[in-house]
Design a protein around this motif. Structure first.
Motif, mmCIF file in Angstrom:
data_model
loop_
_atom_site.group_PDB
_atom_site.id
_atom_site.type_symbol
_atom_site.label_atom_id
_atom_site.label_comp_id
_atom_site.label_asym_id
_atom_site.label_seq_id
_atom_site.Cartn_x
_atom_site.Cartn_y
_atom_site.Cartn_z
ATOM 1 N N TYR A 226 -4.438 1.545 9.364
ATOM 2 C CA TYR A 226 -5.051 0.412 8.654
ATOM 3 C C TYR A 226 -4.019 -0.620 8.192
ATOM 4 O O TYR A 226 -4.193 -1.822 8.457
ATOM 5 C CB TYR A 226 -5.879 0.918 7.471
ATOM 6 C CG TYR A 226 -6.571 -0.203 6.731
ATOM 7 C CD1 TYR A 226 -7.653 -0.870 7.293
ATOM 8 C CD2 TYR A 226 -6.118 -0.616 5.476
ATOM 9 C CE1 TYR A 226 -8.277 -1.918 6.626
ATOM 10 C CE2 TYR A 226 -6.743 -1.654 4.806
ATOM 11 C CZ TYR A 226 -7.819 -2.310 5.383
ATOM 12 O OH TYR A 226 -8.432 -3.341 4.729
ATOM 13 N N PRO A 227 -2.926 -0.223 7.511
ATOM 14 C CA PRO A 227 -1.932 -1.238 7.122
ATOM 15 C C PRO A 227 -1.343 -1.973 8.329
ATOM 16 O O PRO A 227 -1.103 -3.178 8.276
ATOM 17 C CB PRO A 227 -0.861 -0.426 6.378
ATOM 18 C CG PRO A 227 -1.576 0.778 5.895
ATOM 19 C CD PRO A 227 -2.566 1.096 6.969
ATOM 20 N N LEU B 269 -2.161 -3.806 -0.690
ATOM 21 C CA LEU B 269 -2.539 -3.178 0.581
ATOM 22 C C LEU B 269 -2.559 -1.659 0.431
ATOM 23 O O LEU B 269 -3.453 -0.992 0.965
ATOM 24 C CB LEU B 269 -1.565 -3.599 1.678
ATOM 25 C CG LEU B 269 -1.845 -3.053 3.091
ATOM 26 C CD1 LEU B 269 -3.254 -3.432 3.536
ATOM 27 C CD2 LEU B 269 -0.808 -3.564 4.080
ATOM 28 N N PHE B 270 -1.592 -1.114 -0.285
ATOM 29 C CA PHE B 270 -1.570 0.319 -0.561
ATOM 30 C C PHE B 270 -2.808 0.735 -1.357
ATOM 31 O O PHE B 270 -3.453 1.747 -1.049
ATOM 32 C CB PHE B 270 -0.297 0.664 -1.351
ATOM 33 C CG PHE B 270 -0.229 2.076 -1.852
ATOM 34 C CD1 PHE B 270 0.168 3.108 -1.024
ATOM 35 C CD2 PHE B 270 -0.562 2.382 -3.167
ATOM 36 C CE1 PHE B 270 0.236 4.419 -1.490
ATOM 37 C CE2 PHE B 270 -0.498 3.680 -3.645
ATOM 38 C CZ PHE B 270 -0.101 4.696 -2.796
ATOM 39 N N ILE B 271 -3.169 -0.059 -2.354
ATOM 40 C CA ILE B 271 -4.338 0.250 -3.180
ATOM 41 C C ILE B 271 -5.616 0.156 -2.360
ATOM 42 O O ILE B 271 -6.497 1.024 -2.440
ATOM 43 C CB ILE B 271 -4.409 -0.691 -4.401
ATOM 44 C CG1 ILE B 271 -3.219 -0.440 -5.341
ATOM 45 C CG2 ILE B 271 -5.720 -0.508 -5.155
ATOM 46 C CD1 ILE B 271 -3.178 0.946 -5.934
ATOM 47 N N ARG B 272 -5.732 -0.884 -1.533
ATOM 48 C CA ARG B 272 -6.954 -1.025 -0.727
ATOM 49 C C ARG B 272 -7.092 0.132 0.256
ATOM 50 O O ARG B 272 -8.180 0.686 0.436
ATOM 51 C CB ARG B 272 -6.942 -2.350 0.037
ATOM 52 C CG ARG B 272 -8.175 -2.512 0.925
ATOM 53 C CD ARG B 272 -8.076 -3.682 1.860
ATOM 54 N NE ARG B 272 -8.320 -4.945 1.180
ATOM 55 C CZ ARG B 272 -8.398 -6.122 1.824
ATOM 56 N NH1 ARG B 272 -8.258 -6.167 3.138
ATOM 57 N NH2 ARG B 272 -8.623 -7.228 1.147
ATOM 58 N N THR B 273 -5.992 0.491 0.899
ATOM 59 C CA THR B 273 -6.020 1.610 1.848
ATOM 60 C C THR B 273 -6.490 2.877 1.165
ATOM 61 O O THR B 273 -7.344 3.613 1.690
ATOM 62 C CB THR B 273 -4.619 1.835 2.453
ATOM 63 O OG1 THR B 273 -4.178 0.634 3.093
ATOM 64 C CG2 THR B 273 -4.641 2.972 3.462
ATOM 65 N N THR C 227 -6.666 8.907 -4.591
ATOM 66 C CA THR C 227 -5.663 9.291 -3.591
ATOM 67 C C THR C 227 -4.330 8.567 -3.791
ATOM 68 O O THR C 227 -3.276 9.071 -3.396
ATOM 69 C CB THR C 227 -6.161 9.011 -2.160
ATOM 70 O OG1 THR C 227 -6.515 7.630 -2.057
ATOM 71 C CG2 THR C 227 -7.363 9.868 -1.824
ATOM 72 N N ALA C 228 -4.362 7.382 -4.418
ATOM 73 C CA ALA C 228 -3.126 6.625 -4.628
ATOM 74 C C ALA C 228 -2.143 7.400 -5.506
ATOM 75 O O ALA C 228 -0.932 7.305 -5.324
ATOM 76 C CB ALA C 228 -3.441 5.267 -5.253
ATOM 77 N N HIS C 229 -2.659 8.158 -6.456
ATOM 78 C CA HIS C 229 -1.798 8.932 -7.353
ATOM 79 C C HIS C 229 -1.023 9.997 -6.574
ATOM 80 O O HIS C 229 0.072 10.388 -6.989
ATOM 81 C CB HIS C 229 -2.635 9.603 -8.442
ATOM 82 C CG HIS C 229 -3.161 8.654 -9.465
ATOM 83 N ND1 HIS C 229 -2.404 8.193 -10.521
ATOM 84 C CD2 HIS C 229 -4.381 8.060 -9.589
ATOM 85 C CE1 HIS C 229 -3.130 7.380 -11.258
ATOM 86 N NE2 HIS C 229 -4.331 7.276 -10.719
#
Length: 559
Positions: free
Chosen positions: A552-553, A495-499, A477-479
């Protein structure tokens, strides 16, 4: 090729101008193999010229003063390129550089040389200097070169001639010493690197690179504000003898935090967020609170004496930590995840804080290749529609599923002309193409599988793609969500990657579970509506995703 560099700054290796020069030298090294010698002028024993003309009369070509100039003159004669690097001192060069230049006199002959038109005269060179090239690089604390570099520029034009000399003057060069501004300064230094390469490769600097070099690091008004924020001195007294200092400036005196706030206010970019906001900083270790109030395209620092407004976003952090974050020494998102600081209020402000306050590269600074890459965005609809081709049509009839799957897989390269494709489109196009061929086999009786099994297999494969991507550094989903979070820069945000890893796993579990009810659904009278029914769960998951990406963030930020 030998390159001789005169570092004329008293600051030595810490010189702002040497940052400029080092970038220029990197460009030269890319163009040609070279040996570089850097002379720290202020550390050398260079006495002032006596004006005795002994180098012309008693010892022709050799100065009578026994100091380091003897070796410097030898290096000067051997060099193919001579680079003068120094800051602007009172509209000219630093005194030690002037002393060195005066001592170049032994390289000339005493005779007068008059130009053909009789307008110029000078002393001819004692040696053949025809193959040499020269560069002058300088920074200053003003925001323009006009009326500041005029005398220096004219002096070097007379000394070396305009055709054999390249000049790079960088007003606002004092900003190179501000680590918080390294992105914008680094962007400028890349242009200096390119200038060095072009000068050696083509004999001149291209018009495009010159245009970038002529651009100010920051607008003049912003630079003046940042420059003044660095000085902890009282303003001139008024007629009554009282100091003329505003509340904001009074707070700035002696406070590192207030300096930083004033600098941030000066470089505020109103086009990034697009709305008025009040950003509040509470530095827990200093017990100091400041606000950056951005209204009507302007930003000003507010202190308690000015009166605080209701904040849009509040950041509670130790000052040294925030300094490390602003200088790039600490990853801000990682520090937030480790509960080293807190963020309250509107978390969306944090997502564009870098660009809003100038730590990110300025718009339009990308190279042509970078712009082409950024012009293309990923689109998850391409990925989903590819699989929908078999999910929707295969339950209706194997032949329709076969045609739709093969056609969808074949169209992926065409989609790549408009959107950026990821590895997941590539993997999916292969899987969907194979499923289409298998569906054709069902139609022809070449396989014992039926449509129900094939649809279930397709959901299983899709679920595996999502789930296994969680094991990669960048989950699926990060892509597709990076566009709204700064592009590929978001991949450096833990944080973006973990989310996105959590969201990707949730989607993976959904699609791994889908085959279970899909098989029984296709055995029922609702078989033809399987694709439509199975769209309801992803729709619900989409609503969850939109909520989770914000919740979440913000939860992590609140601590």
């Amino acid at each position: 090729m030998k390159v001789l560099v005169f570092n004329g700054s008293p600051r030595g290796t810490k010189s702002n101008t040497m940052q400029l020069t080092n970038a220029f030298l990197e460009g030269i090294k890319k163009a040609i193999d070279c040996e570089i010698e850097i002379v720290p002028v202020c550390q050398k024993n260079i006495k002032d010229c006596l004006g005795c003309f002994g180098c012309w009369t008693k010892t022709p070509g050799k100065c009578v003063i026994p100091d380091d100039m003897e070796q410097i003159l030898e290096a000067y004669l051997e060099a193919d390129i001579v680079v003068w690097s120094f800051p602007l001192y009172y509209y000219g060069m630093p005194s030690r550089v002037k002393a060195l230049m005066d001592r170049l006199l032994p390289l000339n002959l005493p005779y007068m040389q008059v130009s053909a038109d009789g307008t110029d005269c000078g002393h001819p060179s004692r040696y053949d200097m025809s193959g040499k090239r020269y560069a002058l690089l300088s920074t200053c604390g003003f925001y323009k070169r006009e009326n500041n570099y005029d005398a220096l520029e004219r002096q070097f034009d007379i000394l070396y001639g305009k055709d054999n000399l390249v000049k790079i003057f960088c007003p606002e060069g004092e900003l190179f010493a501000q680590p918080q501004l390294k992105a914008r300064c680094g962007e400028y230094l890349k242009s200096v690197d390119q200038a060095g390469y072009e000068w050696l490769q083509n004999g001149q600097i291209s018009a495009g690179t010159k245009e970038k070099l002529d651009q100010l690091l920051y607008p003049a008004e912003a630079f003046v504000e940042m420059a003044e924020a660095n000085w902890d001195i009282a303003e001139p007294a008024g007629k009554d003898g009282s100091a003329q200092k505003s509340a904001g400036r009074a707070a700035a005196s002696g406070s590192r935090a207030a300096k930083l706030m004033r600098q941030m206010a000066a470089i505020y970019n109103p086009s990034v967020y697009g709305k008025d906001l009040t950003l509040e900083f509470y530095f827990t270790d200093l017990d100091e609170t400041y606000q950056l109030s951005a209204k009507g395209g302007k930003c000003r620092m507010r202190t308690k004496a000015d009166g605080f407004e209701t904040y849009t976003t509040r950041i509670e952090t130790p000052f040294d930590l925030w300094m490390d974050i602003s200088m790039g020494k600490v990853n801000g998102a990682q520090a937030m995840m480790e509960q080293k600081y807190k963020t309250l209020g509107d978390f969306d402000v944090m997502l564009c804080l870098d660009k809003m306050f100038g730590t990110a590269p300025a718009p339009g600074s990308e190279t042509t290749g970078q712009k082409k890459d950024e012009d293309k965005n990923t689109n998850m609809s391409v990925l989903i529609l590819l699989w929908c081709a078999v999910w929707v049509f295969l339950p209706i009839h194997p032949a329709l599923g076969a045609c739709a799957g093969i056609l969808a897989a074949a169209c992926i390269p065409l989609a790549g002309m408009k959107w950026e494709l990821t590895i997941y489109e590539a993997i999916s196009s292969i899987c969907v193409g194979v499923i289409g061929l298998a569906a054709a086999g069902i139609q022809n009786g070449a396989t014992a599988w039926d449509s129900a099994v094939l649809v279930c297999v397709s959901y299983l494969l899709f679920g595996l793609i999502w789930t296994l991507s969680c094991l990669r550094p960048i989950p699926l989903t990060a892509h597709y969500s990076k566009t709204g979070y700064g592009g590929k820069e978001a991949f450096q945000n833990p944080l973006f990657i973990r989310t996105n890893r959590i969201l990707t796993l949730c989607w993976g579990i959904l699609y791994l579970a889908t085959p279970v009810w899909t098989y029984f659904l296709m055995q029922s009278s609702l078989s033809s509506f399987t694709g439509l029914i199975n769209s309801l769960c992803p729709a619900a998951m989409g609503v969850f995703t939109a909520w989770f990406q914000k919740w979440y963030p913000a939860k992590v930020a609140r601590g």
